[in-house]
Design an enzyme around this catalytic site. Structure first.
Site, PDB file in Angstrom:
ATOM      1  N   VAL A 244      -0.757   0.364   0.734  1.00 49.69           N
ATOM      2  CA  VAL A 244       0.200  -0.460   1.252  1.00 49.69           C
ATOM      3  C   VAL A 244       0.658   0.599   2.744  1.00 49.69           C
ATOM      4  CG1 VAL A 244       2.377  -1.214   1.543  1.00 49.69           C
ATOM      5  CG2 VAL A 244       1.082  -0.849  -0.546  1.00 49.69           C
ATOM      6  N   HIS A 245      -0.337   0.338   3.583  1.00 54.52           N
ATOM      7  CA  HIS A 245      -0.391   1.332   4.874  1.00 54.52           C
ATOM      8  C   HIS A 245       0.709   0.792   5.825  1.00 54.52           C
ATOM      9  CE1 HIS A 245      -4.245   2.970   3.822  1.00 54.52           C
ATOM     10  NE2 HIS A 245      -4.856   1.853   3.826  1.00 54.52           N
ATOM     11  N   ASP A 246       0.680  -0.163   6.467  1.00 52.13           N
ATOM     12  CA  ASP A 246       1.573  -0.364   7.521  1.00 52.13           C
ATOM     13  C   ASP A 246       2.949  -0.674   7.151  1.00 52.13           C
ATOM     14  OD1 ASP A 246      -0.633   0.032   9.129  1.00 52.13           O
ATOM     15  OD2 ASP A 246      -0.812  -2.146   9.838  1.00 52.13           O
TER      16      ASP A 246
END
Lengths: 316, 316
Positions: A244-246
């Site tokens: 879950v990057h951004d």
């Protein structure tokens, strides 16, 4: 409750779209503009995707198109194996007239908005940092007028987390290392969430099915765009789901207590084998270069609960 | 017991002298030559000190003088505030005729010895790596003929250990970063002991007084040369005693089980703000670049006991 005014600098991008849905629905945040960057696609594709997302989800904010290339050199090839050929998981995305974008280029839009709302704008930047660097070069005074900048980018070695483009470099940084070096050196309040932290949180298939069940159109949309993304993660050894990057940067803007961070100046290697490597040193170690917050740990369970709560809340 | 043949590449230097006494008395090791490097002093000073140490302590081995400058650029200024004006703690050191040194320059001496004793020579290198790089450039085949190379240098961030010249760079590496990049990339068995490990071990005043009481002339000599060194350490916040840099590499050659290490290729940043920064990546991450051992932890108590036992053993 006073809502934080947010400009979202983004290259949609599957996880960008998920972050945009998250931030546009979070009661703590007020989205006031979107600026587009190259990265997950070339600038025409990411701008089209941003306009499409805005219209499809009824976000009444301007979309300003950003730079088509980094400060130096050419844009890198879009990672179609991660985000699909259209950078949005290969769902059908209609072409959009470029005139639907704001008249100002992204960096001038940023400058105008920051000056119009002094000390109120938080920039959440989850792509190459070219737009922010161009804004700083044109109007350095904005550094003192921004409320905060939250960046998703880099890899700082916590728990051995390495880059995702080279062993040392993460995509948003290596895509424009000079821009990152300038943005991390500006005298504005800055927090960085690198792969160290974004890879601590996984959205599993079970989690996504809950979003489908309770998240309405947005939940189904997230499922649809993320099939390519999940397949990519499986190919790199993530058995179920994806990182879950951004959305981690959005979570920081909503509730920084989800994270622990270390303070100190950050520099970016701009050439050689280590290009794109982000390094934090001890406070004061690099003279006048300002301390920034580098996130080191996240409470993943609380973060995932927050994301689900926001996505599955009744529409307001 | 078969003794390991050792060539000691050194820039004496206070802790170099302590390491030389340690290795010349360790029953596991057989010193067969000394090569000198710039660093703690210019090459003339470190060669004079090496010759002096050899003669004073009856070490019947050749001393070959090394390079006077790094592969690129000029030698850095000697750190007189650490090692004194004469690089040996400002004790009286008589001048020595340069003709007392071996006829060959250090890198050719290394090549000759390695070829004369194939698979038998261990190089313990505790200074700039210029001599080793020059030897590799002139005779790359030596890489396959060396038993092992043990380097004191670098800083790999374990427990937050940073450089001692810049926040990222340790003196031996930043003094000739290109040499380090070449030495760490050669296909020979290599172990690196950086500040991460050498700063885990402290010799306190009480420990040194034991060496004086039971170590004979060598013990008193160590006390005498280390007054400047101890004062420097106090100035950087070490309340009592000093770190044990170069002797850590000797300890590794005697008993590698004192250490834990991580395997993987190491590269060195050769320019820019991070010049001299040493970075280890995951095995195989940098293609053909060979894995090396980077020491991460040391059993300090056992190391200090070993050093004392060797220094205080009855002369043989």
């Amino acid at each position: 409750m006073s809502r934080k005014k947010i400009i979202f600098d983004t290259d949609p991008g599957i996880d960008d779209a998920m972050a945009l849905l998250f931030l546009s629905r979070a009661p703590e945040l007020e989205l006031v503009g979107i600026t587009t960057a190259m990265g997950n696609g070339y600038i025409e594709a990411t701008t089209r995707n941003a306009l499409y997302l805005r219209d499809r989800f009824g976000l009444a904010v301007p979309v300003a198109q950003g730079a088509s290339r980094p400060l130096e050199g050419e844009p890198s090839l879009p990672p179609t194996w991660v985000h699909g050929d259209n950078a949005l998981g290969d769902i059908d995305v209609p072409e959009v007239s470029a005139s639907a974008a704001h008249a100002l280029p992204a960096h001038r839009f940023l400058i105008e908005m920051i000056k119009r709302h002094p000390h109120e704008i938080t920039i959440i930047a989850v792509a190459r940092l070219t737009n922010l660097a161009l804004a700083l070069r044109e109007a350095p005074e904005i550094a003192a007028l921004v409320k905060e900048v939250v960046v998703m980018g880099g890899a700082f070695g916590t728990h051995g987390h390495t880059g995702n483009v080279t062993p040392l470099a993460e995509a948003n940084i290596i895509g424009d290392p000079q821009a990152a070096e300038e943005v991390f050196g500006a005298a504005w309040p800055l927090a960085i969430i690198g792969l160290d932290v974004t890879q601590q949180t996984l959205m599993s298939s079970a989690y996504l099915r809950e979003l489908v069940a309770h998240g309405g159109e947005a939940g189904q949309f997230i499922w649809d765009i993320s099939r390519v993304y999940a397949a990519f993660h499986q190919s790199i050894g993530v058995a179920d789901g994806f990182f879950v990057h951004d959305s981690s940067a959005v979570a920081y803007a909503i509730d920084p207590t989800l994270f622990t961070a270390s303070a100190g100046p950050v520099r970016v290697v701009t050439d050689g084998f280590a290009v794109g490597h982000t390094i934090q040193s001890a406070p004061g170690a690099w003279g006048e270069r300002p301390d920034v917050q580098v996130c080191r740990e996240v409470d993943s369970a609380r973060f995932l609960a927050l994301y689900r709560r926001v996505l599955c809340a009744p529409a307001q």
